[in-house]
Motif scaffolding. Sequence first.
Motif, PDB file in Angstrom:
ATOM      1  N   PHE A  99      27.592   3.512 -80.408  1.00 26.36           N
ATOM      2  CA  PHE A  99      28.675   2.553 -80.173  1.00 26.36           C
ATOM      3  C   PHE A  99      29.953   2.919 -80.917  1.00 26.36           C
ATOM      4  N   ASN A 100      30.035   4.174 -81.374  1.00 27.11           N
ATOM      5  CA  ASN A 100      31.252   4.621 -82.045  1.00 27.11           C
ATOM      6  C   ASN A 100      31.593   3.738 -83.258  1.00 27.11           C
ATOM      7  N   ILE A 101      30.551   3.466 -84.053  1.00 24.18           N
ATOM      8  CA  ILE A 101      30.723   2.619 -85.246  1.00 24.18           C
ATOM      9  C   ILE A 101      30.703   3.513 -86.480  1.00 24.18           C
ATOM     10  N   ALA A 102      31.568   3.220 -87.452  1.00 24.01           N
ATOM     11  CA  ALA A 102      31.582   3.997 -88.695  1.00 24.01           C
ATOM     12  C   ALA A 102      30.843   3.237 -89.796  1.00 24.01           C
ATOM     13  N   LEU A 103      30.057   3.982 -90.599  1.00 22.28           N
ATOM     14  CA  LEU A 103      29.453   3.420 -91.816  1.00 22.28           C
ATOM     15  C   LEU A 103      30.507   3.546 -92.901  1.00 22.28           C
ATOM     16  N   ILE A 104      30.959   2.419 -93.445  1.00 21.29           N
ATOM     17  CA  ILE A 104      32.124   2.459 -94.340  1.00 21.29           C
ATOM     18  C   ILE A 104      31.779   2.168 -95.794  1.00 21.29           C
ATOM     19  N   GLY A 105      30.485   1.917 -96.086  1.00 20.40           N
ATOM     20  CA  GLY A 105      30.126   1.673 -97.473  1.00 20.40           C
ATOM     21  C   GLY A 105      28.860   0.858 -97.569  1.00 20.40           C
ATOM     22  N   GLY A 106      28.560   0.415 -98.786  1.00 14.95           N
ATOM     23  CA  GLY A 106      27.349  -0.373 -98.972  1.00 14.95           C
ATOM     24  C   GLY A 106      26.979  -0.463-100.428  1.00 14.95           C
ATOM     25  N   ASP A 107      25.707  -0.679-100.643  1.00 12.77           N
ATOM     26  CA  ASP A 107      25.199  -0.806-102.003  1.00 12.77           C
ATOM     27  C   ASP A 107      23.743  -0.344-101.980  1.00 12.77           C
ATOM     28  N   THR A 108      23.298   0.309-103.041  1.00  9.34           N
ATOM     29  CA  THR A 108      21.925   0.804-103.079  1.00  9.34           C
ATOM     30  C   THR A 108      21.269   0.331-104.369  1.00  9.34           C
ATOM     31  N   GLY A 152      36.699   5.457 -96.555  1.00 10.73           N
ATOM     32  CA  GLY A 152      35.308   5.126 -96.232  1.00 10.73           C
ATOM     33  C   GLY A 152      34.442   5.145 -97.483  1.00 10.73           C
ATOM     34  N   ILE A 153      33.223   5.676 -97.360  1.00  7.44           N
ATOM     35  CA  ILE A 153      32.283   5.724 -98.482  1.00  7.44           C
ATOM     36  C   ILE A 153      32.836   6.596 -99.602  1.00  7.44           C
ATOM     37  N   GLY A 154      32.681   6.140-100.857  1.00 10.98           N
ATOM     38  CA  GLY A 154      33.006   7.006-101.987  1.00 10.98           C
ATOM     39  C   GLY A 154      33.974   6.400-102.976  1.00 10.98           C
ATOM     40  N   LEU A 186      21.647  10.287-103.756  1.00 14.42           N
ATOM     41  CA  LEU A 186      21.012   9.675-102.579  1.00 14.42           C
ATOM     42  C   LEU A 186      22.088   9.193-101.585  1.00 14.42           C
ATOM     43  N   ILE A 187      23.065   8.470-102.112  1.00 16.20           N
ATOM     44  CA  ILE A 187      24.146   7.950-101.250  1.00 16.20           C
ATOM     45  C   ILE A 187      24.871   9.118-100.577  1.00 16.20           C
ATOM     46  N   LYS A 188      25.150  10.139-101.396  1.00 11.27           N
ATOM     47  CA  LYS A 188      25.907  11.281-100.877  1.00 11.27           C
ATOM     48  C   LYS A 188      25.116  11.987 -99.783  1.00 11.27           C
ATOM     49  N   HIS A 189      23.842  12.207-100.041  1.00 14.25           N
ATOM     50  CA  HIS A 189      23.041  13.006 -99.123  1.00 14.25           C
ATOM     51  C   HIS A 189      22.706  12.252 -97.833  1.00 14.25           C
ATOM     52  N   TYR A 190      22.290  10.997 -97.968  1.00 13.81           N
ATOM     53  CA  TYR A 190      21.767  10.299 -96.780  1.00 13.81           C
ATOM     54  C   TYR A 190      22.785   9.393 -96.095  1.00 13.81           C
TER      55      TYR A 190
END
Length: 317
Positions: A112-121, A24-26, A6-10
């Motif tokens: 706004f040129n913002i990067a998604l750098i991670g999170g939690d699911t 970043g993410i991963g 899910l994280i990888k795909h979306y």
Amino acid sequence: MNEFSLIKHYFKSILHHRDDVVIGIGDDAACLRVQTGHELLVSCDTLLAEVHFLSSWDAYDIAYRAVMVNVSDIAAMGATPCWVMLALTLPAINEPWLQRFSQGLRDALQRFNIALIGGDTTRGPLSLTLTIHGMAPEGQVLQRCGAQPGHRIYVSGELGGAALAVTFLARQDIDVNHQKILKKKLLHPQPRVDLVPTLRAFASAAIDISDGLSADLQHICESSQVGACLYPDSIPLHPLVKKYQGVNALDFALSGGDDYELCFTVPADKESQLLASFAKVGVRCFPIGVIEERPGLRLKKVNGDCLELVPRGYSHF
Ligand code: ADP
Ligand code: MG
């Protein structure tokens, strides 16, 4: 589909390249580079289903609005948004929903040129927490505590539209075009990042209007240990608020939230530079009052009458 696919795909697919994202993410944590001579600002907001939004909303709008609300906090500090983290709790994996959600997230971040750098699911009742990071040149961050007697008070746009949209959400008897305009005000607010360079240079205090002008201006006044006098006839009202609320329109602007315009103060001797700087980039702002020594808020009519104004914020649902 499991948590990792899910994280990888979306989410990992919301690739956005910024030179300052080292990792970043991963991985177990993101690694970021703060620009030399800059300060890092961090803010987070939790949005709960049926409290801050309705789960019946299009997931695109839920994500889009969540980003904009967070960006607005960074703009109110005179900073530029750069990275976000997303903690998402979902009752189940619903792929069409996730598709819409990640599309809304992607579009909002790209604006706004913002990067998604991670999170939690995680699994549980629907909620999201965004943590946003921004940067500002060292020593130039704008706070709520800088307003002084004599400073002029401005707002960056028309007020009341989003609050009116909330009251119209469930009504079918409103002109379809008006419904559309108001829904857009509520679901796709436009955080005023465009004001940031000018505010950084000339403003003395700022706040974003999330709870209502009177409640938010009161925060500036309390932090700055001052009061404020507002000219009610100068407060810009959304035309549909005037149309549908008539004599109550001003009340909507004073106590209705969710517009995400900025309210800021400027020393009198910097006012003309501020206005010239806005004119250069085609921005219009509205002078609505003046900071005074005496604590509290007041409304001063054109005929000179002065009324105490009790700060009141709109409560969403
Ligand atoms: P850990 O088990 O080490 O906490 P996770 O499996 O939760 O790591 O997350 C793996 C990677 O995916 C991390 O880089 C994390 O930041 C990222 N991530 C997890 N959930 C999300 C999300 N909703 N949006 C963006 N990134 C996410
Ligand atoms: Mg880990």
